[in-house]
Scaffold this motif. Sequence first.
Motif, mmCIF file in Angstrom:
data_model
loop_
_atom_site.group_PDB
_atom_site.id
_atom_site.type_symbol
_atom_site.label_atom_id
_atom_site.label_comp_id
_atom_site.label_asym_id
_atom_site.label_seq_id
_atom_site.Cartn_x
_atom_site.Cartn_y
_atom_site.Cartn_z
ATOM 1 N N ALA A 58 0.756 -1.620 -0.014
ATOM 2 C CA ALA A 58 0.007 -0.151 0.047
ATOM 3 C C ALA A 58 0.428 1.353 0.353
ATOM 4 O O ALA A 58 0.115 2.157 -0.459
ATOM 5 N N ASP A 84 -7.290 1.853 7.146
ATOM 6 C CA ASP A 84 -6.184 1.694 5.883
ATOM 7 C C ASP A 84 -5.695 0.468 6.084
ATOM 8 O O ASP A 84 -5.371 -0.609 5.042
ATOM 9 N N HIS A 96 -7.134 -2.216 6.621
ATOM 10 C CA HIS A 96 -8.170 -3.205 5.721
ATOM 11 C C HIS A 96 -7.915 -2.918 4.546
ATOM 12 O O HIS A 96 -8.195 -4.480 3.880
ATOM 13 N N ILE A 97 -8.317 -1.751 3.868
ATOM 14 C CA ILE A 97 -7.461 -2.173 2.811
ATOM 15 C C ILE A 97 -6.190 -2.354 1.514
ATOM 16 O O ILE A 97 -6.558 -2.982 0.429
ATOM 17 N N PHE A 130 -7.433 -5.647 2.029
ATOM 18 C CA PHE A 130 -8.213 -6.518 0.760
ATOM 19 C C PHE A 130 -7.236 -6.022 -0.634
ATOM 20 O O PHE A 130 -7.300 -6.927 -1.327
ATOM 21 N N GLN A 131 -6.185 -4.838 -0.636
ATOM 22 C CA GLN A 131 -5.892 -5.490 -2.168
ATOM 23 C C GLN A 131 -5.071 -5.635 -2.676
ATOM 24 O O GLN A 131 -4.191 -6.696 -3.576
ATOM 25 N N PHE A 183 -14.525 -8.286 1.700
ATOM 26 C CA PHE A 183 -14.102 -7.275 1.957
ATOM 27 C C PHE A 183 -14.946 -7.082 3.155
ATOM 28 O O PHE A 183 -14.145 -6.331 4.270
#
Length: 159
Positions: A50, A126, A128-129, A132-133, A115
């Motif tokens: 990220a 942040d 979590h995103i 998931f990515q 998700f």
Amino acid sequence: MPEKFPSPAGWTPPGAQFRSTGGASRTMAGALVGLLLTPIGIAFAARGAAGTRQWTILGDFSDRAGSTFEILLAAGLFLIVAALAAYSPAGTIIAGLVWGVLPGIIHFIFPNDTFRLLGDLPVSADMHIALFQWLQTGFPLIVGILLVGAGAAATFRRR
């Protein structure tokens, strides 16, 4: 080639009574270490990935050293889990299945639900995103298959 000095019948080396194979304890310890280190490696890999995404968005204002260090730390943790196969192949295989192969397959089968499932984890938004990515790219499946392969290779090597 015959032994030069054969051992007397019934003789055992000193301390042999204290030696054990420790198969069950090795498997449990290896599984525990693998199950603990792998999600830590996943967290560092996801955060580092990220962070590298921010390189293209923010350019020179992003934290390149921090995200690079997180990715290298994640790679080191995955290396430790893979090397754990020399001690306990089952630990590496279990960690690869639980933290890599199963989440990767579940994401491919139920992409809309992952998700929401990741949203139930007690981490920041942040994170979590980032998780998931990282899951969306397929890397957990790749890492999981590599860990299972390392464990399988160590198992076949012992035979």
